[in-house]
Design a protein around this motif. Structure first.
Motif, PDB file in Angstrom:
ATOM      1  N   ALA A  61      24.147  52.865  59.460  1.00 15.89           N
ATOM      2  CA  ALA A  61      24.609  51.442  59.382  1.00 15.89           C
ATOM      3  C   ALA A  61      23.649  50.511  58.654  1.00 15.89           C
ATOM      4  O   ALA A  61      24.296  49.768  58.017  1.00 15.89           O
ATOM      5  N   GLY A  62      22.625  50.673  58.886  1.00 17.39           N
ATOM      6  CA  GLY A  62      21.692  49.768  58.176  1.00 17.39           C
ATOM      7  C   GLY A  62      21.452  49.967  56.780  1.00 17.39           C
ATOM      8  O   GLY A  62      21.554  49.041  55.836  1.00 17.39           O
ATOM      9  N   LEU A  63      21.604  51.292  56.226  1.00 22.46           N
ATOM     10  CA  LEU A  63      21.553  51.450  55.025  1.00 22.46           C
ATOM     11  C   LEU A  63      22.977  50.985  54.254  1.00 22.46           C
ATOM     12  O   LEU A  63      22.876  50.425  53.358  1.00 22.46           O
TER      13      LEU A  63
ATOM     14  N   ALA B 137      24.675  48.735  55.343  1.00 17.80           N
ATOM     15  CA  ALA B 137      24.684  47.279  55.119  1.00 17.80           C
ATOM     16  C   ALA B 137      23.685  46.774  53.733  1.00 17.80           C
ATOM     17  O   ALA B 137      24.187  45.745  53.251  1.00 17.80           O
ATOM     18  N   ILE B 138      22.567  47.598  53.838  1.00  9.95           N
ATOM     19  CA  ILE B 138      21.841  47.025  52.287  1.00  9.95           C
ATOM     20  C   ILE B 138      22.793  47.284  51.296  1.00  9.95           C
ATOM     21  O   ILE B 138      22.721  46.668  50.222  1.00  9.95           O
TER      22      ILE B 138
ATOM     23  N   PHE C 197      22.789  54.629  63.482  1.00  9.95           N
ATOM     24  CA  PHE C 197      22.192  53.259  63.364  1.00  9.95           C
ATOM     25  C   PHE C 197      21.539  53.162  61.986  1.00  9.95           C
ATOM     26  O   PHE C 197      21.727  52.102  61.426  1.00  9.95           O
ATOM     27  N   VAL C 198      20.855  54.018  61.581  1.00  9.92           N
ATOM     28  CA  VAL C 198      20.239  53.798  60.590  1.00  9.92           C
ATOM     29  C   VAL C 198      21.121  54.052  59.398  1.00  9.92           C
ATOM     30  O   VAL C 198      20.857  53.413  58.184  1.00  9.92           O
TER      31      VAL C 198
ATOM     32  N   LEU D 185      23.250  58.867  67.854  1.00 10.41           N
ATOM     33  CA  LEU D 185      23.474  57.300  67.730  1.00 10.41           C
ATOM     34  C   LEU D 185      22.317  56.702  66.935  1.00 10.41           C
ATOM     35  O   LEU D 185      22.544  55.761  66.337  1.00 10.41           O
ATOM     36  N   VAL D 186      21.232  57.092  67.059  1.00  9.26           N
ATOM     37  CA  VAL D 186      19.897  56.579  66.306  1.00  9.26           C
ATOM     38  C   VAL D 186      20.370  56.894  64.702  1.00  9.26           C
ATOM     39  O   VAL D 186      20.296  55.904  63.826  1.00  9.26           O
TER      40      VAL D 186
ATOM     41  N   MET E  71      26.000  47.501  51.081  1.00  2.63           N
ATOM     42  CA  MET E  71      27.104  46.431  50.751  1.00  2.63           C
ATOM     43  C   MET E  71      26.400  45.024  50.238  1.00  2.63           C
ATOM     44  O   MET E  71      27.294  44.622  49.355  1.00  2.63           O
ATOM     45  N   LEU E  72      25.517  44.819  50.869  1.00  2.00           N
ATOM     46  CA  LEU E  72      24.857  43.291  50.368  1.00  2.00           C
ATOM     47  C   LEU E  72      24.498  43.642  48.940  1.00  2.00           C
ATOM     48  O   LEU E  72      24.582  42.498  48.136  1.00  2.00           O
ATOM     49  N   ALA E  73      23.877  44.441  48.270  1.00  5.35           N
ATOM     50  CA  ALA E  73      23.485  44.727  46.825  1.00  5.35           C
ATOM     51  C   ALA E  73      24.591  44.677  46.102  1.00  5.35           C
ATOM     52  O   ALA E  73      24.556  43.980  45.193  1.00  5.35           O
ATOM     53  N   VAL E  74      25.688  45.412  46.496  1.00  7.30           N
ATOM     54  CA  VAL E  74      26.607  45.660  45.579  1.00  7.30           C
ATOM     55  C   VAL E  74      27.630  44.285  45.539  1.00  7.30           C
ATOM     56  O   VAL E  74      27.950  43.883  44.418  1.00  7.30           O
ATOM     57  N   SER E  75      27.772  43.709  46.637  1.00  5.32           N
ATOM     58  CA  SER E  75      28.918  42.764  46.815  1.00  5.32           C
ATOM     59  C   SER E  75      28.294  41.344  46.507  1.00  5.32           C
ATOM     60  O   SER E  75      29.116  40.485  46.134  1.00  5.32           O
ATOM     61  N   VAL E  76      27.278  41.040  46.967  1.00  6.69           N
ATOM     62  CA  VAL E  76      26.668  39.661  46.697  1.00  6.69           C
ATOM     63  C   VAL E  76      25.324  39.480  45.905  1.00  6.69           C
ATOM     64  O   VAL E  76      24.679  38.499  45.936  1.00  6.69           O
TER      65      VAL E  76
END
Lengths: 152, 244
Positions: free
Chosen positions: A16-18, A20-21, A13-14, A9-10, A23-28
């Motif tokens: 998922a965090g990466l 998210a970064i 989690f890591v 699970l940990v 996804m943010l970097a690429v899309s916005v």
């Protein structure tokens, strides 16, 4: 709680965090500017850059070929010195290329448009474009319009 | 009567200063043990489970709602095409790091504090170090997850409720959001907040009377000090990163 499950699970989690970064970097974000392709630098001086900002696009025939890296005020010549970073695959700009500050739509973001000249020698890294056209400032245009109306 | 109130203020201020000093000394003594955590990943993973995995649900739910509400509010005031820029920048630069840090302080900080307060007096180095590292790692990850989910929620609202073009949403954001200046700075803030909140939590546990009665007050102190520290540091960091 079972250690294996906890570790899994940990790990998720890591990840998922990466993700998210990523996804943010690429899309916005302006990720495309930070490309790993080789670039070379060209400078140009303008009387007025208007609303031109760092990271503004540099285009040729409407196609993005680079971006603005720096805008400095040169108090010796009372002008703006713009530094542009161009992708090396576009290395055939004649030395008499013209750079103009243009607006992307009515009252939109400003960018630099390059128009190739007719010389046979090409611009290389560190060169300066001599032929420039400053931004059109709305107030100056209105002023000119009113002045010419008053003349009639 | 009034004199005793003034005396009380003086006493509390000196108490606060002393506490600040003790927290500094505490950190100084704990610092050397931090690299050792990497040699014992098991303990770190255990703390990351509390600090990260267990926070995921609330972070995702909060992020979603914050993003959606932000889109609605901004959509009401601003130019429709600029909604995405304002929402994304607000999330990446401020809301992600700050909201997550405060939630972290309330949910995980109090847990960390409780872990320490229930051990015997003396410096519990094996307990403190993994928690500090866990805070440092978990908060930034949670903050970007919060922001990412927020952006998705905002997009949902903008396209479905406000009826605007999805393409414009992403393109406007891409032109105006800088990878390093916005996303990067947000992550830096989260790193700072994560460490500070974990530090305040473990120190508050260490600095209190180690009995169950103290727990309630210590928990309150943890959350209050963490929140003030986060908001204050947020102002300072914002001024440094985004100021003139």
């Amino acid at each position: 709680m079972n250690i294996r499950v906890q570790e899994l699970l940990v790990g998720l989690f890591v990840i998922a965090g990466l993700a998210a970064i990523f996804m943010l970097a690429v899309s916005v974000s302006n990720l495309s500017i930070y490309h790993l392709g080789d670039r070379y630098t060209i400078k140009a001086r303008f009387d007025n850059v208007g609303g031109l900002k760092k990271h503004a696009m540099v285009t040729a025939s409407g196609v993005p070929v680079g971006h603005v890296v720096d805008i400095q005020y040169n108090s010796k010549g009372y002008e703006a010195l713009v530094t542009m970073s161009i992708d090396t695959q576009y290395d055939k700009f004649p030395v008499d290329t013209a750079a103009s500050v243009l607006t992307s739509s009515l009252l939109g973001d400003q960018y630099i448009g390059l128009e190739p000249g007719a010389e046979e020698m090409y611009l290389t890294s560190g060169d300066e474009i001599d032929i420039t056209q400053s931004a059109l400032i709305l107030e100056h245009i209105i002023g000119q319009f009113l002045y010419s109306k008053a003349d009639e | 009567m009034i004199l005793s109130q003034v005396q009380k203020i003086g006493h509390n201020t000196l108490d606060l200063v002393a506490r600040l000093g003790r927290s500094g000394i505490f950190l100084w003594r704990v610092m050397p043990t931090l690299p050792g955590v990497l040699l014992r990943p098991g303990v770190l993973i255990e703390q990351l489970y509390t600090a990260g995995v267990k926070m995921l649900l609330i972070i995702i739910v909060s992020g979603l709602f914050v993003g959606m509400v932000l889109a609605l509010q901004v959509g009401d005031i601003a130019n429709k095409s600029t909604i995405s820029v304002i929402v994304v920048l607000s999330l990446l630069r401020e809301l992600g790091p700050v909201v997550v840090a405060i939630l972290f302080a309330a949910l995980v900080g109090t847990k960390f504090m409780a872990d320490i307060i229930l051990t015997d007096t003396g410096l519990p180095k094996e307990l403190v170090a993994p928690r500090l590292i866990a805070g440092l790692i978990a908060v930034p990850l949670l903050a970007v997850i919060f922001s990412a989910v927020g952006v998705i929620g905002a997009n949902l609202v903008v396209v479905s409720i406000l009826g605007l073009d999805a393409g414009t949403f992403w393109i406007q954001a891409q032109s105006n959001v800088d990878l390093i200046d916005d996303l990067g700075n947000g992550v830096i803030k989260s790193l700072v907040f994560g460490f500070i909140v974990a530090w305040i939590a473990v120190f508050t546990g260490y600095d209190s009377n180690h009995d169950a009665e103290e727990m309630g007050q210590a928990a309150t102190r943890t959350v209050v000090y963490s929140s003030i520290a986060v908001l204050g540091l947020d102002f300072i960091l914002t001024a440094l990163m985004f100021g003139e």
